[in-house]
Design an enzyme around this catalytic site. Structure first.
Site, PDB file in Angstrom:
ATOM      1  CG  HIS A  72      -1.987  -1.068   1.191  1.00 51.01           C
ATOM      2  ND1 HIS A  72      -3.231  -0.910   0.634  1.00 51.01           N
ATOM      3  CD2 HIS A  72      -1.943  -2.344   1.655  1.00 51.01           C
ATOM      4  CE1 HIS A  72      -3.922  -2.042   0.779  1.00 51.01           C
ATOM      5  NE2 HIS A  72      -3.157  -2.925   1.378  1.00 51.01           N
ATOM      6  CG  ASN A 144      -8.027  -4.279   0.957  1.00 53.29           C
ATOM      7  OD1 ASN A 144      -7.324  -3.297   1.188  1.00 53.29           O
ATOM      8  ND2 ASN A 144      -7.557  -5.509   0.983  1.00 53.29           N
TER       9      ASN A 144
END
Ligand code: HDE
Length: 704
Positions: A72, A144
């Site tokens: 990420h 997510n």
């Protein structure tokens, strides 16, 4: 949209530095006389060792980078507010979920695999992290845009990440799962079958960060005032609907504007188009934990909305861009272990592993244990404890006491229990178990929900999934890996496997590969285990096409394809209508600067065919005027509209411009709107609301 202010004057504002009308200083506040020249022995002489002003500057510069997030790394953030809209007191004591409570938030969206500077349009999962600065401390919902995960146990996480990241010998490919090591790992982990269905769908290439759903993924727990627990799954539902680009578009956007999502989020907020998501929950009473055909602790499973509907309990509005990317977005430390009273963890073994990892990684990435004191991470209700020292301590605790119990500070800070306050209390879940390293057989059904997802897609979405698997596996060099993954797909859906197989020149094996079985049997000695009969075979909520959102074109970008001599009223009429609906009209011509109207007068154009591409726009309008002759001979224009057509977008042509459609591959359909035969603006807007003319994909393959 209702103007939403961040409540409590956002606590980080006091840290914002304003340089307006200020003299430049060193880091010690000494005014700098000359910021151009180092100190030298004579103006042509060597530099001097005593140049403390220069050293101060370079010392800082040399340390500007911190380690990027291991996953990420690429992300974009924004501030906002969350407003609770439902009475949840029967389930949770959480103060920020009390009906009417307004809580500041900071949200960060991210891709997973790419480095910090990689493209926004990678085929990848998107992170969706929200930090709620509640009056009971910070609560991080680190989710997510896909409701399941690749693996079931945290032990496999470093391996998963190593497999998807660029291969370690040559560091290729960047921000892509289409390579050998990723699919090698996937093909040996049948538990990943459900998640790869999602990542191979268009969900993994969103049109905008503002147009994706978010999910907490794991099952969590709410705890009420009586200490009763309720299982909960979190959902973020975007008010703009769920929309994606096509893979061909994504690849091109990566070239034309690698910051496409970041720019889109930033510009929307600057324009006052504040993105909103409703927060929904699926609640499962503790007594029902074992009632489903799947295990609710297994993070590779969803709870179909048909079984447990999603109830909306609040709304998040992102209404403020960060002042500084590094100080806020980069230094934001999210951690699913940060929960507040009324929220607790379930025993999902993936979630349990995350509770350690995030704090650990922040310690490393942000240089020590005081990262909580960075402005973006500070709780608004203040922190009070006896922890002290460490790298870069910012707080200045008062007094001689940094221990508990103490008498010298009258026992302060005291813990809640001492004064009969509630504080954070874990759910009193009874546990009676042996210590084992094992996987429950209730986690062994790897294909039923993958099939549910595939069956729930529209035919066009299914085709995109087939193309995505075909693309990715074609990029894999090892034919054994291709075949092994094909065997997994064959367990999910034979038609899917056959079509992917055709694209690879392979016949899908009937059975799982021996190596796959060997690894699966490490977790489940009896694998494959007969799955339970699923409750549903199809779930509408899983298809993006079935639910195109609120049917809005708000903040959509429409390219007005013009040139010198364009008819002003033809431009203005359409522009007025689109802007009334909240869309943006962007003029594009063969050069930037001013262009002339047919009627006389000029207009400023900020984008040209040189710098912009059709993939950056949602729809296209070609107005009338002398500009039409120029456009007819402009290959860049023809490329624009052809590509827009290929990507199933709406194209409108004013009366005098209709001939241009014929100079291309464009054939009349409901998304090709002519002023002479259709209801120009209304039809155009209606098609845009449907996002794409999916029917166009099938009959006509257009080069782009
Ligand atoms: Fe993460 N994950 N993760 N993850 N994750 C990180 O923390 C980890 C997982 C997610 O915007 C890291 O600060 C483990 C699931 C997001 O800053 C790290 C496991 C989900 C973000 C980490 C998982 C996520 C991260 C890297 C398996 C969806 C970005 C940098 C047990 C529910 C947060 C960092 C941000 C980031 C570990 C699995 C979402 C290394 C060990 C499942 C959105 O701590």
């Amino acid at each position: 949209m209702k103007e939403q202010k961040n409540p409590k004057g956002m606590h980080i504002d006091q840290h914002v530095v304003d340089n307006d009308n200020k003299v430049m200083t060193t880091n010690d506040g000494v005014p700098v006389y000359d910021n151009n020249n180092t100190l030298k022995a004579g103006d042509r002489g060597p530099s001097l060792q005593q140049d403390h002003v220069f050293f101060d500057k370079l010392m800082h510069f040399d340390r500007e980078r911190i380690p990027e997030r291991v996953v990420h790394a690429r992300g974009s953030g924004a501030h906002g507010v969350f407003e609770a809209t439902a009475d949840m007191s029967a389930y949770t004591t959480a103060a920020f979920l009390k009906k009417g409570a307004v809580t500041p938030v900071f949200t960060r969206f991210s891709t997973v695999a790419g480095f910090k500077g990689s493209t926004d349009l990678a085929r990848d999962v998107r992170g969706f992290s929200v930090k709620f600065y509640t009056e009971e401390g910070n609560y991080d919902l680190v989710g997510n845009n896909i409701p399941v995960f690749f693996i079931q146990d945290a032990m496999n996480f470093p391996d998963l990440v190593h497999a998807v990241k660029p291969e370690p010998n040559n560091e290729i490919p960047q921000a892509a799962s289409a390579h050998d090591t990723f699919w090698d790992f996937m093909s040996l982990m049948p538990e990943a079958a459900h998640m790869t269905m999602w990542t191979m769908s268009d969900r993994a290439i969103p049109r905008s960060l503002r147009m994706m759903e978010g999910f907490g993924v794991h099952t969590f727990k709410f705890v009420n005032a009586k200490g009763k627990g309720t299982f909960v799954k979190f959902h973020w539902k975007p008010r703009l609907g769920v929309h994606s680009v096509a893979w061909n578009e994504a690849q091109k956007i990566s070239g034309f504007d690698a910051d496409f999502h970041r720019r889109d989020l930033w510009e929307a907020i600057e324009n006052g188009d504040f993105p909103q998501w409703d927060l929904g929950v699926q609640l499962v009473p503790e007594e029902d934990e074992m009632k489903f055909s799947f295990d609710i602790l297994d993070p590779t499973k969803i709870i179909p909305e048909e079984l447990v509907p999603v109830q909306i309990i609040g709304t998040m509005t992102l209404n403020r861009n960060p002042e500084n990317f590094f100080a806020e977005t980069e230094q934001a430390a999210f951690d699913p272990g940060r929960v507040v009273p009324g929220v607790d963890f379930s025993d999902d073994p993936l979630l349990q592993g995350r509770i350690f990892s995030y704090m650990d990684t922040q310690n490393y990435r942000l240089g020590g244990p005081n990262f909580h004191e960075l402005p973006i991470n500070r709780p608004i209700n203040g922190k009070h404890n006896n922890q002290k020292d460490g790298f870069s301590r910012m707080d200045i605790p008062k007094g001689a006491v940094s221990y508990f119990p103490n008498s010298k500070a009258e026992g302060c800070p005291y813990h809640a229990m001492l004064k009969g306050e509630t504080g954070y209390q874990s759910h009193k879940q009874p546990i009676d178990a042996s210590k084992v390293r094992a996987r429950s057989d209730s986690f062994a059904d790897h294909f039923t929900q993958a099939r549910l997802f595939f069956n729930s897609q529209s035919p066009e979405e299914q085709e995109h999934i087939i193309s995505a698997y075909s693309f990715e596996l074609s990029k894999v060099n090892d034919v054994n890996v291709r075949r092994r993954e094909l065997a997994i797909l064959n367990q999910v859906d034979q038609n899917l496997a056959k079509k992917v197989g055709d694209n690879l020149g392979l016949v899908p094996p009937k059975k799982l590969d021996e190596l796959t079985l060997k690894f699966a049997r490490q977790n489940h000695p009896e694998y494959p285990i007969q799955p339970k009969k699923p409750e549903v075979e199809k779930s509408e909520a899983l298809s993006m096409k079935v639910k195109p959102g609120e049917g809005t074109i708000k903040s959509r970008k429409v390219a007005f394809l013009v040139d010198d001599g364009v008819n002003q009223s033809s431009v203005d009429r359409m522009k007025r209508q689109l802007e009334k609906e909240g869309a943006m009209a962007v003029l594009i011509a063969s050069h930037v600067g001013k262009i002339k109207y047919q009627e006389g007068g000029e207009v400023e154009v900020q984008h040209s065919y040189l710098t912009d591409a059709s993939v950056l726009y949602d729809a296209f309008y070609t107005p009338d005027g002398d500009s039409v002759k120029k456009l007819a001979d402009n290959p860049d224009y023809l490329q624009f509209i052809n590509e827009g057509y290929r990507h199933c977008k709406a194209l409108a042509f004013a009366k005098g411009a209709e001939e241009l459609a014929k100079r291309s591959f464009i054939a009349k359909d409901k998304g090709v709107i002519f002023e002479s035969s259709d209801n120009l603006t209304d039809d155009f807007i209606q098609v845009m609301k449907e996002h794409r003319v999916w029917e166009r994909e099938k009959p006509r393959k257009v080069p782009a």
